[in-house]
Design a protein around this motif. Structure first.
Motif, PDB file in Angstrom:
ATOM      1  N   ASP A   1       0.859  -1.191   0.000  1.00 26.93           N
ATOM      2  CA  ASP A   1       0.000   0.000   0.000  1.00 26.93           C
ATOM      3  C   ASP A   1       0.900   1.247   0.000  1.00 26.93           C
TER       4      ASP A   1
ATOM      5  N   TYR B   1       1.693   0.606  -8.714  1.00 22.96           N
ATOM      6  CA  TYR B   1       1.017  -0.164  -7.662  1.00 22.96           C
ATOM      7  C   TYR B   1      -0.444  -0.431  -8.056  1.00 22.96           C
ATOM      8  N   GLU B   2      -1.131   0.623  -8.502  1.00 23.26           N
ATOM      9  CA  GLU B   2      -2.554   0.464  -8.869  1.00 23.26           C
ATOM     10  C   GLU B   2      -2.705  -0.519 -10.034  1.00 23.26           C
ATOM     11  N   PHE B   3      -1.772  -0.432 -10.973  1.00 24.59           N
ATOM     12  CA  PHE B   3      -1.786  -1.355 -12.117  1.00 24.59           C
ATOM     13  C   PHE B   3      -1.632  -2.805 -11.647  1.00 24.59           C
TER      14      PHE B   3
ATOM     15  N   LYS C   1      -2.128  -4.015  -8.679  1.00 26.70           N
ATOM     16  CA  LYS C   1      -3.262  -4.376  -7.810  1.00 26.70           C
ATOM     17  C   LYS C   1      -4.475  -4.755  -8.662  1.00 26.70           C
ATOM     18  N   ALA C   2      -4.766  -3.924  -9.675  1.00 25.58           N
ATOM     19  CA  ALA C   2      -5.928  -4.190 -10.540  1.00 25.58           C
ATOM     20  C   ALA C   2      -5.763  -5.523 -11.258  1.00 25.58           C
ATOM     21  N   GLU C   3      -4.528  -5.877 -11.592  1.00 22.68           N
ATOM     22  CA  GLU C   3      -4.273  -7.143 -12.296  1.00 22.68           C
ATOM     23  C   GLU C   3      -4.146  -8.318 -11.330  1.00 22.68           C
ATOM     24  N   GLY C   4      -4.203  -8.054 -10.034  1.00 24.49           N
ATOM     25  CA  GLY C   4      -4.035  -9.122  -9.039  1.00 24.49           C
ATOM     26  C   GLY C   4      -2.629  -9.693  -9.026  1.00 24.49           C
TER      27      GLY C   4
END
Ligand SMILES: Cc1cc2nc3c(=O)[nH]c(=O)nc-3n(C[C@H](O)[C@H](O)[C@H](O)COP(=O)(O)O)c2cc1C
Length: 210
Positions: A95, A123-125, A127-130
């Motif tokens: 995070d 990070y968001e990329f 996270k969105a892709e797991g």
């Protein structure tokens, strides 16, 4: 062009390293343990976050027995002079405003604000892709390789160990599976078996320039 001496020595360590699967059971000297762990510490990580913890284990004792069982009873794990489990933190740890990122980023020029601005998009990329834990685990292979080559340069053999039961390795080492994952396990020591010849494809077969 002449290859510098340092590069020759590095290549020799690469060439001479082989996967040792049975050791003599003797512990390494403290300087050897430190050298190997230092090769891990100096390894690069994505965004410099150092997602890992190197958990080392000497021969004898219950932890080693539990690691041996967690690694499908591989003799290399039983007999190694040192076993290192390279653990990495679970997804939550990355995070951009969490404690790990705050601590790591504070060390860099500009501190957390500058770091965060750079890191948050990636990070968001992920996270969105797991893919956060895949990203963290992939990084563990870098210190693993550096430790193995560094060990060989000091005359110590090694083997990367993917054959492990993750929950059992964490339990053996007393690490919380809600917080940690196993990146990879590595054994080090002096061989109690003959050196195996290196089998590799030629450079032409596995590489090209475009
Ligand atoms: C990521 C990785 C995982 C490996 N896992 C194991 C393992 O669990 N057990 C084992 O005996 N060898 C393991 N090995 C060793 C490989 O079998 C060995 O490196 C490969 O056959 C090439 O041989 P060399 O290292 O002697 O050149 C692993 C190697 C790598 C790189």
């Amino acid at each position: 062009m002449d290859i510098p001496e340092q590069a020759r020595a590095f290549l020799a360590a690469m060439r001479d390293r082989w996967a040792c699967k049975l050791y003599d059971g003797r512990a390494l000297a403290p300087e050897e343990e430190s050298l190997i762990l230092e090769c891990g510490r100096l390894s690069p990580s994505s965004f410099g976050l150092e997602p890992w913890r190197f958990v080392a284990n000497r021969p004898g004792g219950q932890v080693r027995q539990a690691l041996f069982e967690a690694c499908f009873a591989q003799d290399g794990v039983r007999t190694a002079g040192m076993v290192v489990a390279i653990l990495v933190r679970r997804a939550e740890a990355y995070d951009p405003d969490g404690p790990l990122v705050l601590q790591r980023s504070a060390r860099f020029p500009g501190g957390h604000p500058v770091f965060r601005a750079d890191f948050v998009g990636y990070y968001e990329f992920l996270k969105a892709e797991g893919r956060l834990e895949e990203w963290a685990r992939a990084q563990a292979y870098i210190p693993c390789a550096n430790m193995m080559t560094g060990a060989k340069a000091a005359g110590i053999d090694s083997c990367a160990i993917e054959g492990y039961k993750e929950a059992e390795v964490l339990a053996a080492l007393g690490f919380d599976p809600d917080i940690w994952r196993v990146g990879i396990v590595v054994t080090f020591g002096r061989p109690a078996e003959p050196v195996r010849e290196k089998i590799r494809e030629g450079l032409k077969a596995i590489s090209e320039f475009k």
